[in-house]
Design a protein around this motif. Structure first.
Motif, short mmCIF file in Angstrom:
data_model
loop_
_atom_site.label_atom_id
_atom_site.label_comp_id
_atom_site.label_asym_id
_atom_site.label_seq_id
_atom_site.Cartn_x
_atom_site.Cartn_y
_atom_site.Cartn_z
N ASP A 35 0.84 -1.12 0.15
CA ASP A 35 -0.06 -0.03 -0.04
C ASP A 35 0.96 1.16 -0.09
O ASP A 35 1.79 1.43 0.56
CB ASP A 35 -0.75 -0.06 1.25
CG ASP A 35 -2.04 -0.93 1.08
OD1 ASP A 35 -2.22 -1.73 0.06
OD2 ASP A 35 -2.97 -0.88 2.00
N ASP A 36 0.43 2.24 -0.63
CA ASP A 36 0.84 3.56 -0.75
C ASP A 36 1.87 3.99 -1.80
O ASP A 36 1.39 4.61 -2.72
CB ASP A 36 1.52 4.31 0.73
CG ASP A 36 0.70 4.04 1.83
OD1 ASP A 36 -0.49 3.94 1.48
OD2 ASP A 36 1.18 4.22 2.96
N HIS A 93 -5.34 3.52 -4.82
CA HIS A 93 -5.38 3.69 -3.29
C HIS A 93 -5.95 5.04 -2.97
O HIS A 93 -5.66 5.79 -2.01
CB HIS A 93 -4.17 3.44 -2.60
CG HIS A 93 -3.87 3.09 -1.15
ND1 HIS A 93 -4.70 2.31 -0.65
CD2 HIS A 93 -2.94 3.64 -0.34
CE1 HIS A 93 -4.42 2.14 0.78
NE2 HIS A 93 -3.39 2.95 0.80
N HIS A 97 -4.87 9.87 -0.47
CA HIS A 97 -4.78 8.90 0.42
C HIS A 97 -5.67 9.34 1.61
O HIS A 97 -5.38 9.89 2.71
CB HIS A 97 -3.42 8.89 1.33
CG HIS A 97 -3.23 7.72 1.83
ND1 HIS A 97 -3.41 7.30 3.32
CD2 HIS A 97 -2.90 6.20 1.69
CE1 HIS A 97 -2.95 6.04 3.59
NE2 HIS A 97 -2.69 5.53 2.73
N PRO A 135 -7.51 3.18 1.71
CA PRO A 135 -6.61 3.83 2.69
C PRO A 135 -6.91 3.69 4.22
O PRO A 135 -8.15 3.89 4.55
CB PRO A 135 -6.61 5.32 2.31
CG PRO A 135 -7.17 5.41 0.98
CD PRO A 135 -8.45 4.05 0.91
N PHE A 136 -6.07 3.30 4.96
CA PHE A 136 -6.33 3.14 6.40
C PHE A 136 -7.39 1.99 6.63
O PHE A 136 -7.83 1.84 7.85
CB PHE A 136 -6.92 4.54 7.10
CG PHE A 136 -6.14 5.71 6.83
CD1 PHE A 136 -4.74 5.90 7.51
CD2 PHE A 136 -6.36 6.71 5.83
CE1 PHE A 136 -3.99 7.00 7.12
CE2 PHE A 136 -5.81 7.92 5.55
CZ PHE A 136 -4.45 8.09 6.07
N HIS A 205 3.87 -2.40 3.92
CA HIS A 205 4.20 -1.05 3.17
C HIS A 205 5.73 -0.94 2.83
O HIS A 205 6.12 -1.46 1.84
CB HIS A 205 3.78 0.14 4.29
CG HIS A 205 2.29 0.18 4.30
ND1 HIS A 205 1.73 -0.62 5.00
CD2 HIS A 205 1.40 1.15 4.02
CE1 HIS A 205 0.39 -0.40 5.10
NE2 HIS A 205 0.31 0.80 4.42
ZN LIG Z 1 -2.27 3.44 2.78
#
Ligand SMILES: [Zn+2]
Length: 250
Positions: A35-36, A93, A97, A135-136, A205
């Motif tokens: 992710d990210d 994503h 974010h 996200p989150f 991540h």
């Molecule tokens: Zn994220």
């Protein structure tokens, strides 16, 4: 932020826009997702995947392009192009974010998705986003409704393995966070998975020596990949799995 209101929002989301997908009993595959995503996931993790001839899925927020939030280096245009050329998958994503729990109006969610896609095309990356991760891990009914029209799957952060009948708009996943799950714990999970099967989606991540509490070291990541190979478990991108399972848009 696990406030009571957010827990209620998540519960309502879980019960709405269910996108039924069947995972046949013979399925035994793992997807590695990032992710990210920090540059180390594009370099260190991808080198390990490439060395083993395996592919991963990178859910990216393009506002992080060439940026350094919280002193962490993120991807550049070349990282993305190389990622696609090497057969890995890029997923969405959101652009900024965003916190879906505090996003008012579906127009904002739609704009975020369009902005991310437009940014990808503007930098000349010839790929499209077919899959999404929250996200989150924040999910709302409103967002899920918008997302279900655009993506084949949406990956959440509910802990578990996808088996039998699942919600493709809320795929379960398991953290590859070195501080959370020891390698021994992941090994025993993989051994059990090797017997029972299903679709296991790992997420992490950064993949670097000085890993964050949301990431792991390259040695840890490589050990997990090698264990999968040793146990003869297939490693596939989320996109490849949607094709294999016949998941189409809602
Ligand atoms: Zn994220």
């Amino acid at each position: 932020m696990k406030t009571l209101l957010n827990l209620v929002r998540k519960k309502i989301s879980d019960a709405s826009c269910y996108h039924k997908a069947n995972i046949p009993p013979k399925t035994k595959a793992i997807s590695f997702t990032f992710d990210d995503a920090p540059k180390s996931a594009f370099v260190n993790a991808q080198n390990i995947l490439n060395d083993n001839n395996k592919k991963g899925t990178y859910y990216i927020a393009l506002s992080f392009l060439e940026s350094k939030p919280e002193n962490e280096d993120y991807f550049n245009v070349e990282d993305l192009k190389k990622c696609v050329t090497n057969g890995h998958e890029l997923g969405c994503h959101t652009y900024s974010h965003i916190h879906l729990y505090s996003t008012k109006g579906k127009g904002i969610v739609e704009a975020e998705l369009s902005k991310n896609r437009k940014a990808l095309h503007e930098i000349g990356v010839k790929d499209d986003f077919l899959n999404f991760s929250y996200p989150f891990g924040e999910q709302t009914r409103q967002a899920k409704k918008v997302l279900s029209k655009r993506f084949l799957t949406c990956r959440g952060i509910d802990h578990g393995i996808n088996r039998d009948r699942v919600d493709a708009n809320n795929l379960k996943a398991i953290k590859l966070y070195e501080n959370t799950h020891s390698l021994m714990k992941i090994y025993s999970l993989l051994e059990e998975f090797s017997d029972k099967g299903g679709w296991l989606v790992f997420y992490t991540h950064d993949v670097e020596t000085n890993y964050s509490r949301f990431g792991c070291s390259p040695e840890y990541f490589e050990a997990v990949v090698k264990k999968c190979v040793e146990l003869d478990i297939e490693i596939k991108t989320v996109k490849e799995m949607t094709q294999e399972l016949g998941i189409t848009k809602n």
